[in-house]
Each structure stands twice: as structure tokens, then as C-alpha cells.
Scaffold this active site. Structure first.
Site, mmCIF file in Angstrom:
data_model
loop_
_atom_site.group_PDB
_atom_site.id
_atom_site.type_symbol
_atom_site.label_atom_id
_atom_site.label_comp_id
_atom_site.label_asym_id
_atom_site.label_seq_id
_atom_site.Cartn_x
_atom_site.Cartn_y
_atom_site.Cartn_z
ATOM 1 N N ASP A 118 50.765 57.142 39.284
ATOM 2 C CA ASP A 118 51.234 56.788 37.940
ATOM 3 C C ASP A 118 51.000 55.286 37.732
ATOM 4 O OD1 ASP A 118 52.750 57.815 35.499
ATOM 5 O OD2 ASP A 118 54.118 56.238 36.157
ATOM 6 N N HIS B 165 51.674 66.232 37.008
ATOM 7 C CA HIS B 165 51.614 64.771 37.088
ATOM 8 C C HIS B 165 52.266 64.259 38.366
ATOM 9 C CE1 HIS B 165 51.530 60.627 35.622
ATOM 10 N NE2 HIS B 165 52.798 60.523 35.945
ATOM 11 N N TYR C 221 56.370 48.124 31.467
ATOM 12 C CA TYR C 221 55.647 48.608 30.288
ATOM 13 C C TYR C 221 55.672 47.587 29.160
ATOM 14 C CZ TYR C 221 55.590 53.247 32.424
ATOM 15 O OH TYR C 221 55.377 54.301 33.264
#
Length: 326
Positions: free
Chosen positions: A126, A293, A238
Site C-alpha cells: 500500500d 488489496h 496523505y
């Protein structure tokens, strides 16, 4: 001689369009989540703001077979980072970088397996995968082999997301996380229902044939992210990510293995195929047809076997197909 005025305007216009997209989509995502919050409050106000007190960690987080809990403090910033170390001191380093919303426990199957590692490699999943790519790009001399799980080369990601609306929708959380405090709040309502949904739902959770999270596994995640400030640190990553993209330098010169779960709800598999353009060394892509994922937790036995094969593979590279589907 100075470049013509139109030539000088092009970078400025590109930057304007780039940041307009970032913050415009950020506002749209915030509006959607605000509507979800209002719907939840109208439907069950008491449930929306309920949080279970978790004074003690679940026993699985103290499992001695997973390694020793340690901390490192950065002198310049004063930041303290937690990590788990397993294996014998003095042996070559294997560094495992997790994504979000995950923590060290997401590598539990690999910590047990690679205590006996014999090569120095960097492994990322990720946005831990994005960091792994960036380390390989900027500090190639530090890495012997690179293994990335479910994240493409950063240049592929930034180019693809601008050209494919479907991926833009899948990555909407990148934009939603630009907003102060509201994302943390949305994660915590309904006793961290959003966190549970990510790992267990049919749309985003572990794949149909994957190894499901146990009750203790899920409680471990909720316990860690329910601690004060635990969500802000990773979400701040982020909030800063658009400042380092797009990249000035692109190429990776390290032997690379890219593992990809085809049922990834957040990343389209086409990006994995394009990634090979940016690796100027041996590159192998393996796509697991029913992997999600959360691949290293989803199918740990297969992932561990593929990593071992990549670490031991020296003389058979030319005979192998660079892309394999399992």
C-alpha cells in the site's frame, strides 16, 4: 535567452490544473462523507457517537513469536517511531513497510516466516509500497532487492489517476484525507465501523478465498487506532503526499518483484503492468487472481513462498516469464 512567455506559462497552468483537481475533488469527497454522517446521525444518533473503551490491548499483540517491540527517536524532529524486530541480530536486514489503515501487525505472517531471512531486501505494501519505491529511486545503493505489494510505481500512479476516472474514484480517500480532523472523526464514529468495513466487507475486505481476520485480529486494529492521535499520524502522510508528486526522478535500478491481488478494490491492475517501464533491472510481476488489496494477510502462505523464491532466484531469471498470473 529567456524562454518565450507561452512556454513559461505552461508549467504554471499545469500546476493550477493539478491543484484545482486536488482541492476540487477534496471538496466533493468531503461533501459525500458529510452526507453519510448526517444520515448516520438521523438514523441512530446514539450509535453514531458510541465508542467502546479499550483499556488493554488484545493478547495477540503481545505474542512473543512475532518479535520484540522497540522504538527509535529521530533527534532533529523528536518523533518516536515504534517497530517490531524479529530474527537474529547481526544478520542482513529485511525492512517491512505497512500501509494504512494498518500497523506492524499486518506483517505478522511474514515476521514469523522471515526470521531466518538471508538477503537484505525492502518490502512495502500500500503506501508502504510507495515509500519503498521512493527509497529505491532515491537511495538505490541501500537496497539489494525490492518487493512491493499492491502499489504501482509512483509515476504510473499519478499519470494513471489523471487519465482514468475509475481509478480517481477508487482513490477518493487520498483527497478526502486532505481535510483537517474530519477524516479521523469519520473513522471513529459507530465504534470504528469504517475500519471494520475496510477489512471485512464484500467490496473492500479480504478476498473470497483469503485468510479472514479473527476477532482478535480485528480488535487489535481497532485498539491501536482508537488510541489518542493514532489516526492523525498516518493520515498526515496523505495530507503531504501531493507535495512530493509528480517525481523528478523515476527509474528503479534494483531487482524488483511486484505482487498484486487482482481483486484489489483500490488499485486497478493495469497499473501493475505499466510499472515495468520504470525498472531498469530484473522485474517480475505476479498477479494473484483471487487476492485482495490486503494480500500479505489475505494469502500469506503464497506470498511468503513467492518472496522466498525471489530471494533465492539468481540463475533462473532469463527463463522466467516477467508476468505471471496465479
Amino acid at each position: 535567452m529567456a524562454p518565450p512567455r507561452p512556454a513559461r506559462l505552461v508549467p504554471a497552468l499545469r500546476a493550477l490544473l493539478y491543484w484545482s483537481l486536488v482541492y476540487g475533488y477534496c471538496g466533493l469527497c468531503a461533501s459525500v462523507h458529510l452526507l453519510k454522517l448526517l444520515w448516520s446521525i438521523g438514523k441512530a444518533p446514539a450509535q453514531t457517537f458510541r465508542r467502546t473503551a479499550r483499556a488493554h490491548p488484545p493478547a495477540c499483540l503481545s505474542d512473543p513469536s512475532l518479535g520484540t517491540h522497540c522504538y527509535v527517536r529521530i533527534k532533529d524532529s523528536g518523533l518516536r517511531f515504534h517497530y517490531v524486530a524479529a530474527g537474529e541480530r547481526g544478520r542482513p536486514l529485511m525492512l517491512l513497510l505497512h500501509g494504512f489503515p494498518e500497523f506492524w501487525y499486518s506483517w505478522r505472517h511474514q515476521l514469523r516466516e522471515f526470521k531466518r531471512y538471508s538477503k537484505c531486501v525492502l518490502v512495502g505494501h500500500d503506501w508502504g509500497g510507495m515509500i519503498a519505491w521512493l527509497i529505491a529511486i532515491c537511495y538505490p545503493e541501500m537496497i539489494m532487492k525490492l518487493i512491493v505489494i499492491n502499489f504501482p510505481h509512483p509515476s504510473v500512479f499519478t499519470d494513471y489517476i489523471l487519465r482514468h476516472p475509475a481509478q480517481l474514484l477508487r482513490s477518493s480517500f487520498y483527497y478526502f484525507f486532505q481535510i483537517p480532523w474530519f477524516p479521523e472523526f469519520m473513522f471513529s464514529i459507530n465504534d470504528f465501523k469504517a475500519l471494520k468495513h475496510l477489512f471485512t466487507s464484500q467490496s473492500t475486505g479480504i478476498g473470497r478465498r483469503g485468510r479472514r481476520l479473527t476477532t482478535d485480529d480485528l480488535e487489535a486494529y481497532i485498539y491501536v487506532f482508537s488510541q489518542p492521535g493514532a489516526l492523525s499520524g498516518p493520515i498526515n502522510h496523505y495530507r503531504n503526499i501531493f507535495n512530493c508528486l509528480p517525481l523528478e526522478h523515476h527509474m528503479v535500478t534494483t531487482p524488483t518483484l511486484l505482487l498484486w491481488g487482482e481483486e484489489d478494490a483500490f488499485m486497478e491492475a493495469e497499473m501493475a503492468e505499466v510499472t515495468k517501464v520504470y525498472v531498469r533491472n530484473y522485474f517480475r510481476l505476479i498477479i494473484l487472481s483471487e487476492g485482495s488489496h490486503w494480500l500479505q494477510q489475505d494469502q500469506p502462505d503464497i506470498v511468503n513462498r513467492l518472496i522466498w523464491a525471489f530471494l533465492r532466484d539468481e540463475g533462473r531469471r532469463e527463463r522466467q516469464s516477467p508476468v505471471t498470473s496465479l
